[in-house]
Design a protein around this motif. Structure first.
Motif, PDB file in Angstrom:
ATOM      1  N   ALA A 245      -9.193 -23.190   1.042  1.00 15.60           N
ATOM      2  CA  ALA A 245      -7.971 -22.912  -0.108  1.00 15.60           C
ATOM      3  C   ALA A 245      -8.828 -22.376  -1.375  1.00 15.60           C
ATOM      4  O   ALA A 245      -8.538 -23.223  -2.342  1.00 15.60           O
ATOM      5  N   PHE A 246      -9.343 -21.286  -1.287  1.00 16.44           N
ATOM      6  CA  PHE A 246     -10.068 -20.864  -2.627  1.00 16.44           C
ATOM      7  C   PHE A 246      -9.012 -20.723  -3.793  1.00 16.44           C
ATOM      8  O   PHE A 246      -9.470 -20.735  -4.791  1.00 16.44           O
ATOM      9  N   HIS A 247      -7.626 -20.451  -3.607  1.00 19.75           N
ATOM     10  CA  HIS A 247      -6.642 -20.598  -4.610  1.00 19.75           C
ATOM     11  C   HIS A 247      -5.462 -21.031  -4.149  1.00 19.75           C
ATOM     12  O   HIS A 247      -5.396 -21.932  -2.925  1.00 19.75           O
ATOM     13  N   ASN A 248      -4.854 -21.917  -5.233  1.00 18.60           N
ATOM     14  CA  ASN A 248      -3.725 -22.887  -5.096  1.00 18.60           C
ATOM     15  C   ASN A 248      -2.720 -22.120  -4.262  1.00 18.60           C
ATOM     16  O   ASN A 248      -2.162 -22.854  -3.360  1.00 18.60           O
ATOM     17  N   ASP A 249      -2.419 -20.948  -4.164  1.00 14.67           N
ATOM     18  CA  ASP A 249      -1.341 -20.348  -3.465  1.00 14.67           C
ATOM     19  C   ASP A 249      -1.814 -20.161  -1.989  1.00 14.67           C
ATOM     20  O   ASP A 249      -0.933 -19.632  -1.204  1.00 14.67           O
ATOM     21  N   VAL A 250      -2.761 -20.726  -1.448  1.00 17.39           N
ATOM     22  CA  VAL A 250      -3.110 -20.881  -0.101  1.00 17.39           C
ATOM     23  C   VAL A 250      -2.470 -22.037   0.522  1.00 17.39           C
ATOM     24  O   VAL A 250      -2.291 -22.373   1.479  1.00 17.39           O
ATOM     25  N   VAL A 251      -2.126 -23.000  -0.478  1.00 17.00           N
ATOM     26  CA  VAL A 251      -1.521 -24.602   0.038  1.00 17.00           C
ATOM     27  C   VAL A 251      -0.517 -24.838  -0.783  1.00 17.00           C
ATOM     28  O   VAL A 251       0.022 -25.991  -0.460  1.00 17.00           O
ATOM     29  N   GLY A 252      -0.016 -24.041  -1.512  1.00 21.17           N
ATOM     30  CA  GLY A 252       1.185 -24.409  -2.287  1.00 21.17           C
ATOM     31  C   GLY A 252       2.047 -23.021  -2.857  1.00 21.17           C
ATOM     32  O   GLY A 252       1.394 -22.121  -3.143  1.00 21.17           O
ATOM     33  N   VAL A 253       3.434 -23.179  -3.099  1.00 23.38           N
ATOM     34  CA  VAL A 253       3.988 -22.045  -3.404  1.00 23.38           C
ATOM     35  C   VAL A 253       5.320 -22.594  -3.974  1.00 23.38           C
ATOM     36  O   VAL A 253       6.008 -23.538  -3.538  1.00 23.38           O
ATOM     37  N   GLY A 254       5.744 -22.168  -5.265  1.00 23.47           N
ATOM     38  CA  GLY A 254       6.959 -22.516  -5.849  1.00 23.47           C
ATOM     39  C   GLY A 254       8.072 -21.297  -6.057  1.00 23.47           C
ATOM     40  O   GLY A 254       7.410 -20.453  -6.266  1.00 23.47           O
ATOM     41  N   ASN A 255       9.235 -21.660  -6.385  1.00 25.23           N
ATOM     42  CA  ASN A 255      10.333 -20.790  -6.897  1.00 25.23           C
ATOM     43  C   ASN A 255      11.536 -21.690  -7.314  1.00 25.23           C
ATOM     44  O   ASN A 255      11.786 -22.422  -6.548  1.00 25.23           O
ATOM     45  N   GLY A 256      12.405 -21.350  -8.342  1.00 18.69           N
ATOM     46  CA  GLY A 256      13.401 -21.855  -8.885  1.00 18.69           C
ATOM     47  C   GLY A 256      12.931 -23.292  -8.971  1.00 18.69           C
ATOM     48  O   GLY A 256      12.094 -23.758  -9.568  1.00 18.69           O
ATOM     49  N   PRO A 257      13.646 -24.292  -8.401  1.00 16.54           N
ATOM     50  CA  PRO A 257      13.695 -25.698  -8.585  1.00 16.54           C
ATOM     51  C   PRO A 257      12.673 -26.489  -7.304  1.00 16.54           C
ATOM     52  O   PRO A 257      12.322 -27.269  -7.372  1.00 16.54           O
ATOM     53  N   VAL A 258      12.103 -25.424  -6.348  1.00 18.13           N
ATOM     54  CA  VAL A 258      11.436 -25.835  -5.218  1.00 18.13           C
ATOM     55  C   VAL A 258       9.876 -25.698  -5.189  1.00 18.13           C
ATOM     56  O   VAL A 258       9.489 -24.584  -5.699  1.00 18.13           O
ATOM     57  N   PRO A 287      13.882 -31.130  -9.497  1.00 16.67           N
ATOM     58  CA  PRO A 287      12.753 -30.358  -8.607  1.00 16.67           C
ATOM     59  C   PRO A 287      13.282 -30.836  -6.957  1.00 16.67           C
ATOM     60  O   PRO A 287      13.550 -32.006  -6.826  1.00 16.67           O
ATOM     61  N   VAL A 288      12.732 -30.094  -6.111  1.00 17.07           N
ATOM     62  CA  VAL A 288      12.980 -30.090  -4.796  1.00 17.07           C
ATOM     63  C   VAL A 288      11.429 -30.205  -4.439  1.00 17.07           C
ATOM     64  O   VAL A 288      10.799 -29.106  -4.235  1.00 17.07           O
ATOM     65  N   PHE A 289      11.070 -31.040  -4.012  1.00 16.99           N
ATOM     66  CA  PHE A 289       9.658 -31.129  -3.186  1.00 16.99           C
ATOM     67  C   PHE A 289       9.511 -30.943  -1.642  1.00 16.99           C
ATOM     68  O   PHE A 289      10.290 -32.005  -0.954  1.00 16.99           O
ATOM     69  N   LEU A 290       8.838 -29.891  -1.282  1.00 12.26           N
ATOM     70  CA  LEU A 290       8.936 -29.759   0.216  1.00 12.26           C
ATOM     71  C   LEU A 290       7.291 -29.917   0.638  1.00 12.26           C
ATOM     72  O   LEU A 290       6.673 -29.158   0.546  1.00 12.26           O
ATOM     73  N   GLY A 344      17.572 -26.832   9.070  1.00 11.40           N
ATOM     74  CA  GLY A 344      17.942 -28.086   8.460  1.00 11.40           C
ATOM     75  C   GLY A 344      18.880 -27.510   7.031  1.00 11.40           C
ATOM     76  O   GLY A 344      19.671 -26.416   7.018  1.00 11.40           O
ATOM     77  N   ASN A 345      19.130 -28.698   6.577  1.00 10.83           N
ATOM     78  CA  ASN A 345      19.899 -28.868   5.134  1.00 10.83           C
ATOM     79  C   ASN A 345      19.263 -28.461   3.942  1.00 10.83           C
ATOM     80  O   ASN A 345      19.816 -28.768   2.748  1.00 10.83           O
ATOM     81  N   GLY A 346      17.805 -27.948   3.897  1.00 13.43           N
ATOM     82  CA  GLY A 346      16.740 -27.988   3.010  1.00 13.43           C
ATOM     83  C   GLY A 346      17.124 -26.457   2.092  1.00 13.43           C
ATOM     84  O   GLY A 346      18.147 -25.849   2.385  1.00 13.43           O
ATOM     85  N   PRO A 347      16.445 -26.501   1.102  1.00 13.64           N
ATOM     86  CA  PRO A 347      16.799 -25.257   0.297  1.00 13.64           C
ATOM     87  C   PRO A 347      16.353 -23.607   1.044  1.00 13.64           C
ATOM     88  O   PRO A 347      16.927 -22.648   0.563  1.00 13.64           O
ATOM     89  N   ILE A 348      15.423 -23.893   1.972  1.00  9.65           N
ATOM     90  CA  ILE A 348      15.220 -22.435   2.740  1.00  9.65           C
ATOM     91  C   ILE A 348      16.282 -22.098   3.695  1.00  9.65           C
ATOM     92  O   ILE A 348      16.334 -22.909   4.656  1.00  9.65           O
TER      93      ILE A 348
END
Length: 444
Positions: A245-258, A287-290, A344-348
């Motif tokens: 995971a040389f960059h954070n975007d290989v293990v995390g991504v955010g948008n809006g409150p998620v 915030p919504v943490f997935l 499910g009933n989550g944000p995605i």
């Protein structure tokens, strides 16, 4: 004033090759010396842009960098005509030529860090070109990146900052280690900077060194005039870095409150969540943490499939969609997790799997290919219009690719002076299509 996110995708350059130049990027290292297809790579990227455009998203493009980059080769002592410089470098310093021919600027998530006007102290959109100091082939990108961004975003609405000094471990990898959480794109947000180390920290015994320095992230936040009470710094886990995971975007991504992230992405995820909750409360959103559990999707699954290097986007009609590479569909564990989220009933609410294999083999997924820029209507009007896409402009880009790009390229082909001529002809035509004027060194 309403604001919307524009995804500025990098156009894949004519010298797209598998050079294996990026230490710590497992996909790049494993694809070294394989034959690439620049034409397919560029068309796949344009196809991704078209998909998002048809979903109602705003789409822009950033041009490829000039490669092979003859000015850099001249700095290393090669002389003569431009073609002679390439031929001489191929004989005397083939590794240098390979580095000066890399098309890695296609991954515009590394181009810069961008803060929208809703977040900054002076109400302007701020851009800081990333110094990309960890890798030589990327460290030569920021002068043209800065020039190009200044050309596209001209005027009082925008503030541009040069790349930070990159000596030692003072690495800044741009938006790949930055995300923004907010109630909506036009609301004030919370900016999250992920880092791997202090620039002055002595590290040893690691499999791969982290690339982002905390001091670099803090400097960008200061230059962008961000409120410390709306800024969060979080340290990447060394386990994730060592796994690729040389960059954070290989293990995390955010948008809006998620915020969607792997269980092993950060050193202290609970402290991060607590700080985000505390700082988001005055901004009026929860915030919504997935968090993706490691026992359902391992780090190796996440990194191999680029599950988190997806685009997490707000749909015009409401809801959130994931734009993923087909590799995440082919992996049964990541596919099962994505299916469960959509059901499910989550944000995605939607998931779309796209073929960007030419980019993936070199270590970049859908999210690597785009720089997110939140713009108000007035700011969008102030930007250079030729880079904002519609169906007709994407058709023109596809015709341009088919006219100028090779369908087969190996690292050995970089020694061909004709490739330099072909690439410059392509870029010259592109600047006319995009209305950018003369931005490349060879045009000046």
């Amino acid at each position: 004033m309403s604001a919307r996110e524009v995804n500025f995708d990098g156009l894949v350059g004519p010298t797209h090759t598998y050079g294996g130049l990026s230490l710590g990027n497992v996909a790049s290292m494993s694809s070294e010396d394989q034959v690439s297809n620049p034409r397919d790579a560029a068309l796949q990227g344009i196809g991704k842009m078209r998909t998002l455009l048809r979903m109602g998203l705003l789409q822009g493009v950033l041009p490829p960098h000039e490669r092979p980059f003859v000015p850099a080769l001249r700095r290393f002592g090669f002389a003569g005509s431009d073609g002679e410089v390439v031929e001489a470098a191929a004989k005397a310093a083939p590794a240098l030529l390979r580095n000066c021919s890399s098309a890695s600027a296609m991954w515009t998530a590394n181009a810069a860090t961008v803060s929208p006007s809703a977040d900054t102290g002076d109400g302007r959109v701020h851009f800081t070109a990333a110094n990309l100091a960890a890798m030589f082939h990327r460290s030569i990108e920021h002068p043209f990146t800065s020039r190009c961004l200044r050309r596209i975003f001209e005027g009082e609405a925008f503030s541009h900052h040069d790349a930070l000094p990159g000596g030692g471990a003072m690495g800044d990898e741009g938006a790949a280690n930055h995300t923004r959480l907010s109630a909506s794109h036009d609301a004030p947000g919370l900016e999250l900077f992920a880092y791997g180390r202090s620039a002055f920290e002595k590290l040893s015994g690691l499999h791969f060194l982290p690339r982002q320095a905390r001091e670099a992230s803090e400097a960008v936040a200061r230059m962008h005039r961000l409120d410390p009470e709306r800024t969060v710094y979080v340290r990447q886990s060394q386990e994730a870095v060592d796994s690729g995971a040389f960059h954070n975007d290989v293990v995390g991504v955010g948008n809006g409150p998620v915020l969607m992230f792997h269980e092993r992405a950060y050193e202290d995820p609970r402290a991060m969540e607590d700080e985000i909750r505390r700082k988001s409360e005055p901004l009026g959103f929860e915030p919504v943490f997935l968090e993706v559990p490691a026992d359902r999707v391992s780090l190796l699954d996440a990194i191999g499939s680029y599950l988190f290097n997806s685009q997490l986007i707000t749909l015009p009609g409401g809801g959130t969609a994931l734009i993923l590479p087909t590799e995440a569909e082919d992996n049964p564990r990541t596919k099962r997790w994505v299916d469960a989220q959509v059901a499910g009933n989550g944000p995605i609410t939607e998931a779309h799997f796209l073929d960007v294999k030419q980019s993936m083999k070199n270590g970049g997924g859908p999210a690597c290919l785009r720089l997110r820029v939140v713009l108000t209507d007035a700011e969008r009007e102030a930007a250079r219009p030729g880079v904002l896409m519609d169906e007709g402009k994407l058709d023109a880009l596809e015709d341009w690719v088919r006219t100028h790009y090779r369908d087969r390229l190996s690292p050995a082909d970089l020694a061909d002076p004709k490739l330099l001529e072909e690439s410059r002809a392509a870029l010259d035509a592109l600047t006319q299509t995009l209305g950018l004027g003369s931005v490349y060194d060879f045009q000046m």
